[in-house]
Design a protein around this motif. Sequence first.
Motif, PDB file in Angstrom:
ATOM      1  N   UNK A  34       0.879  -1.174   0.000  1.00  0.00           N
ATOM      2  CA  UNK A  34       0.000   0.000   0.000  1.00  0.00           C
ATOM      3  C   UNK A  34       0.908   1.214   0.000  1.00  0.00           C
ATOM      4  N   UNK A  35       0.684   2.112  -0.964  1.00  0.00           N
ATOM      5  CA  UNK A  35       1.638   3.207  -1.109  1.00  0.00           C
ATOM      6  C   UNK A  35       0.974   4.568  -0.926  1.00  0.00           C
ATOM      7  N   UNK A  36       1.816   5.516  -0.547  1.00  0.00           N
ATOM      8  CA  UNK A  36       1.306   6.865  -0.298  1.00  0.00           C
ATOM      9  C   UNK A  36       2.254   7.894  -0.901  1.00  0.00           C
ATOM     10  N   UNK A  37       1.672   8.866  -1.605  1.00  0.00           N
ATOM     11  CA  UNK A  37       2.461   9.980  -2.108  1.00  0.00           C
ATOM     12  C   UNK A  37       1.711  11.274  -1.821  1.00  0.00           C
ATOM     13  N   UNK A  38       2.461  12.298  -1.372  1.00  0.00           N
ATOM     14  CA  UNK A  38       1.865  13.625  -1.289  1.00  0.00           C
ATOM     15  C   UNK A  38       2.751  14.610  -2.036  1.00  0.00           C
ATOM     16  N   UNK A 274       9.528  10.208 -12.087  1.00  0.00           N
ATOM     17  CA  UNK A 274       9.998   8.898 -12.527  1.00  0.00           C
ATOM     18  C   UNK A 274      10.736   8.179 -11.378  1.00  0.00           C
ATOM     19  N   UNK A 275      11.490   8.966 -10.604  1.00  0.00           N
ATOM     20  CA  UNK A 275      12.204   8.363  -9.469  1.00  0.00           C
ATOM     21  C   UNK A 275      11.223   7.825  -8.426  1.00  0.00           C
ATOM     22  N   UNK A 276      10.160   8.574  -8.209  1.00  0.00           N
ATOM     23  CA  UNK A 276       9.138   8.080  -7.266  1.00  0.00           C
ATOM     24  C   UNK A 276       8.542   6.783  -7.817  1.00  0.00           C
ATOM     25  N   UNK A 277       8.258   6.821  -9.120  1.00  0.00           N
ATOM     26  CA  UNK A 277       7.675   5.640  -9.762  1.00  0.00           C
ATOM     27  C   UNK A 277       8.604   4.429  -9.601  1.00  0.00           C
ATOM     28  N   UNK A 278       9.890   4.632  -9.861  1.00  0.00           N
ATOM     29  CA  UNK A 278      10.845   3.523  -9.764  1.00  0.00           C
ATOM     30  C   UNK A 278      10.976   3.033  -8.320  1.00  0.00           C
ATOM     31  N   UNK A 279      10.982   3.976  -7.387  1.00  0.00           N
ATOM     32  CA  UNK A 279      11.095   3.593  -5.981  1.00  0.00           C
ATOM     33  C   UNK A 279       9.894   2.751  -5.552  1.00  0.00           C
ATOM     34  N   UNK A 280       8.704   3.133  -6.045  1.00  0.00           N
ATOM     35  CA  UNK A 280       7.493   2.355  -5.750  1.00  0.00           C
ATOM     36  C   UNK A 280       7.539   1.002  -6.463  1.00  0.00           C
ATOM     37  N   UNK A 281       7.874   1.035  -7.739  1.00  0.00           N
ATOM     38  CA  UNK A 281       7.817  -0.189  -8.540  1.00  0.00           C
ATOM     39  C   UNK A 281       8.815  -1.228  -8.028  1.00  0.00           C
ATOM     40  N   UNK A 282       9.963  -0.769  -7.546  1.00  0.00           N
ATOM     41  CA  UNK A 282      10.956  -1.723  -7.035  1.00  0.00           C
ATOM     42  C   UNK A 282      10.714  -2.047  -5.563  1.00  0.00           C
ATOM     43  N   UNK A 283       9.648  -1.478  -5.002  1.00  0.00           N
ATOM     44  CA  UNK A 283       9.325  -1.627  -3.579  1.00  0.00           C
ATOM     45  C   UNK A 283      10.503  -1.229  -2.691  1.00  0.00           C
TER      46      UNK A 283
END
Lengths: 458, 892
Positions: A34-38, A274-283
């Motif tokens: 479960x992820x959160x971004x603000x 993109x960095x946020x995306x990668x950080x999420x995608x790689x958990x």
Amino acid sequence: MDRRRFLCGTGIALALPHFETFADTSGAAAKTPKRFLSVYHPDGVGLPVKDDPAWKDWSWFPRGGERDFELTKVLDVLEPLREQITIYSGLSHPAARRVHGHSNADQYLTGADTKGHGPYQNSISLDQVIAAHAGRFTRHASLVMSTNGGIGGPRGAQTQSFNRDGRPIPAMNKPKQIFDMLFETGSQQAAAELARSKSALDFLMDSSRSLDRRLSQHDRRTLQQYLDSVRDTEVKLTKAQQWIETPIPQVDTSNLSLDADPREAKLYFETMYELIYLAFASDSTRVATFQLGRENGEGPHDLLSLAVGLGGAHRLTHEVKKPGGWQNLGTYNRYQAQEFGRFVKKLQDTPEPNGNGTMLDNTFAMHGSASSSFHLSRNYPIISAGGRNLGFDNGRYLKFGSGNEDNQAGAGVTSDAGWRGEIEAEELPLAHLFVTVLQRMGVETDTFAGYAGTLDRV
Amino acid sequence: MTTSKTNRRSPRAFLFLPVMLAFAVLIVVSLVARGNSASADDRLADVRSAPSPEVISLQQAWQQGRAASVLRKQDTNPPADPGADREAASPNLQTFADSILPVLKRSCLDCHGPDHSEGRLRVDQLDPNLLTGDSVAQWREVYSVLSNSEMPPEGEEDYALSNEDRGQIVDWLSDELNKASRVRQSERPRSSFRRLARYEYDYALRDLLGLQHSLVDQLPPESTSDDGFRNNAELLQMSAMQFQTYRKIARTALSRACVTGDRPPPVTYVLSMPEELARVAAPEGAKTFDVHDDDSRGQVRRAHLVDQDSGLAIAYRAASPQPTDQLPGPPPEVSTVALVLPANNELKLNLDRFLPDEGRLKVRIRAARSDNELAGDACLQLSFSAHTSNNANFSNIVSDRDVRVPAAAAPQFVEFDISLGDIQRNPFRKLETKFPRRDEFLHIRNITPTSGLNVLIDYVEITAPYYEQWPPASHTAIFFESPDQSNESVYGREVLQRFVRRAWRRPVTNSELDRLMLLLESYRGEFDTFEAAMLEVLATVLVHPDFLYLASHEAEPSAAAVMTDHELASRLSAFLWASIPDDELLSLADKGRLQDPDVLTQQVGRMLADPKSKRFARHFVEQWLGLEGLDNTTHIKDRTLRQSMHDEPVAFFENALRHNRSIMEFLHSDYAVVNERLARHYGIRDVYGVAFREVPVTAGQHRGGLLTAAAVLAMNSDGQHSNPLKRGVWMLERVLHDPPPPPPPDVPEVDLTDPRILQMTLKERIADHRDNAACRSCHSRIDPWGIALENYDAMGAYRTKIGKEPVDASAELFDRQTLDGMDGLKRYLLLERQDQFTRAMVHKLAAYALGRSLTFGDRVELENIAGELRRQGDGLRDLIHLVIQSPLFHTL
């Protein structure tokens, strides 16, 4: 130990592996992160009065009802994502409603009474409450980013994240640095520090055991608590060591321009997202904050708006009454929404590796500011996206409070009369939304910043 | 359903049951009671039948109450000999059967028997064997209500106890309780091994390392025990998070105490007012004025520079002194040119961005008062601020206390010492660009309350990082000069031996040193210097349980667990200094001389004379009275007043301790201990300055003792209104040590939406609430104590009216005694409750001294201390000595 501090200094809190925990749960839903971004943007949004010709196109808030709302030109870039987003009005943090908007970025995620001047005390931010819960699953408890970096000053925050003592957590702003932290191997120095700590703990355990023999039965229980604390610390260190040894995820770097500078606004924005995306995608982490600039302008934040052909971001808010002023501010907000939308779309297009919907379905991403109209710390303009699997029902425009159904309170004011003005409308504490978010992220709590209860209808 | 629920006692309910039931008994019986009867106890009866109590002065009440003390005449119990006692002790069941049970049946059974078991107490079901039976708690309540003459209720002629019967029961119970206490002493769980409380750890670390500033910000606050203490063994927990914080603090502390390399170049700012005047008055058109001119009156009321010889002056509120990297030279001669700071004016110094991140900031200001005639103190306060951009600013007071300025015409240096790493700094000071702004400001402010009292400053010197010497004493205390310094394995052992002995408060064994040396060797290769590697080891020493905990050993199984000399030294220093022993105590312990009663008495005298004993007064009084309650109120807006309120009880206690005053003065004294701000609040004239001092008070001023302290009255209030309930509970818990039980689960909330209730006065509301059966039993015990304080409002100010209504501060206790206002309350306490208050004080001090909850097993020794204290004349200092000499203090 000091790796933790070292990492703190670079904008990230060291998370500890929690491999066992994965074994406790079962089923795809339980295992899905479960992820959160603000995302925070300073300076608020355009809010012309109704009889201003610019009102039709350049007032930020939508028109119409909960489901049949209509987006103005500011947010129409989000129309394709209409079913994935929710737009809120009538929410704000009560403690800061009479405080100048320049001073309020600090309390957007904390709800603390940070006041307008004098002594300053903040409290824990929403993302860090979530990180304290979800951080144990990932290498990094949270990712804290901003365009300006560091912590800023009291009432001039350059970070959205505050620890449990209310101290700011420094934000990272250089893409290369963020990437290295996320995806390059841990330092030798950190490993040596861990090893030293472990031998110190070994000594303490050994030496305390001889104390144990001298104690009465009852006092042994007291000592046992100490020994448990040392042992827990040892376990944590062991896990930290494991993370050092755990292979860093390999990521596709083809979309990354790690040298991007805020001067190249579009590229920089896309790289940070993109960095946020990668950080999420790689958990690598499940919690991130990103602040676009600082209140009251100057620095990289202004560069973003200058780069898209507009004036300095802060100046845009002051010049709404000049020819094309509302349009300029609206255009800048539109551009922010567009970049946010691009990120949301990317999450939507990526299936969860375990098949439990898309990444967007398991991510709650919010985008907003602590002021609406000119320096006015009320009626925060907030968009959230995603989170279907967490229980969020999107495709809605949710109005809260009363007395400001058409978002005209404080509209069109460009002087201090705005933020100093009487509070005309009744608004609900934003903390209620935060409690909803916390519960759906799996944090067992019923309060945030002293407010109990969730937000209805969300 | 309901019935079964009520009958099933939860373990928690059961815990409080004895107390609750005794209360209920008192109340319900007293409600049933009719008519009048003679009081049971002759001695007390004398007092009561004395001509109307109103005419007795409080002084007389005190004397009569003292004369009537039973405790004073009680025999001291012989010292414990647990082995022998256990053999010899047997319950005296014969006397119970012959003389006690018949009396109980006659006077108590109707209400506490099979027909009515008021308060769920049945005297016919109490186990008369106190040594092994399970009715001890109930018997203690019986003992308490009988010896306080609370039962049977006043006016119950049919059930009245003769003095002889009452005495017989009390005597029998007293013997049995003592025997039982002795027997159970050895059974009680030992909890003398405890972690240092947060404040103790802070002092210990600072005393050990010679540091000026507190380091424990990041540690969680301690929880409070039922009797209010934060140093209670059971509650001092440890967690992994906390352990890691200890590690972090240890490293920070050591890095502040020790230095590497050459003395870092200082940043020094010097401001000399003659030079400043010459500089700012020089330019053409500078707006100078003459202070003697009539039309410069407005200007002299704001900060200005003046040449006192000529009267030439110019406005001066801010300066930007230029930094140098030299230590300040000797100060110039005192000049007649000075900066004049009128009350509430400040000098704002722009120090730009050059102050170091860490280290001490020393601010020395040569100052004097403008005038010695005006009453009151002139005080300086420092603030630190930055204004980084429009609306992003802060300003914090950084001086931890206001510093008094010396007398006129005798300027002296006033000094401030600030830890730069601990205050809010301008985060942008390292930027290469100019926006946001990078500069930092220091504000020097005259905060005197006396208008017209100026501060004259002729010279200011600011240095950071500041060291008295290089290397600093804190460094050389650890890394001292030694002929073996070049041999790391020998010197390392020396350093460790000296440091660890002080940190662990005991000699270090060779095998411990071996282990620590191994650790040092394993680290050595990773560090450039011996010192750096050693600091890693010392950081570990500081998270060892022998530092973090007050250690205790298991005694030989047969002996009474008597402490070692070193443990005694630690317990003493924790009690009287809230810290670790100094070298003198440790040396005496090394020689095995600390247990010697004369040495001990002499050491206690020395410790009480040491300024560190102020910590004892502060922390004991704060915890005993629960002064943190004052921080949780929001209605005292004046910061100085709030601080003065908080400090008053501490100052009162210090004063009593210094002069060995009777503890009864806590109940009432014919003086108050106040400073200027508080005296103004109390309407006491001619007290000036920030220092607290003893001043006589008249009856008309309605002060004296701790019960009239504004802190006590204000913190037990709800914002705008006094709260008799809170005050009553406070009286019972803190003063009488007779805490009421928690409210039972079926207590209804007071419904403030009910119009009937809304119309009532507070007292009526309380009475209404009390009429509810579920609430009655507790409230009739609690409320009168608080109602008697109604003449004091939420700020602790005296009043005779609430709104337009006259104050009604009379209340009737459950035993039909009327408490009429504060005077009536004090008179009653002095006449009737001196023994109870003595026991309460002994209990509170002993619980604090031992750092644990007291149990039934401690009863005998506590009674001995209380009795001895009464015989010695109730002196506070005597009480400290008695507690420390008591076997309680010497056993685990």
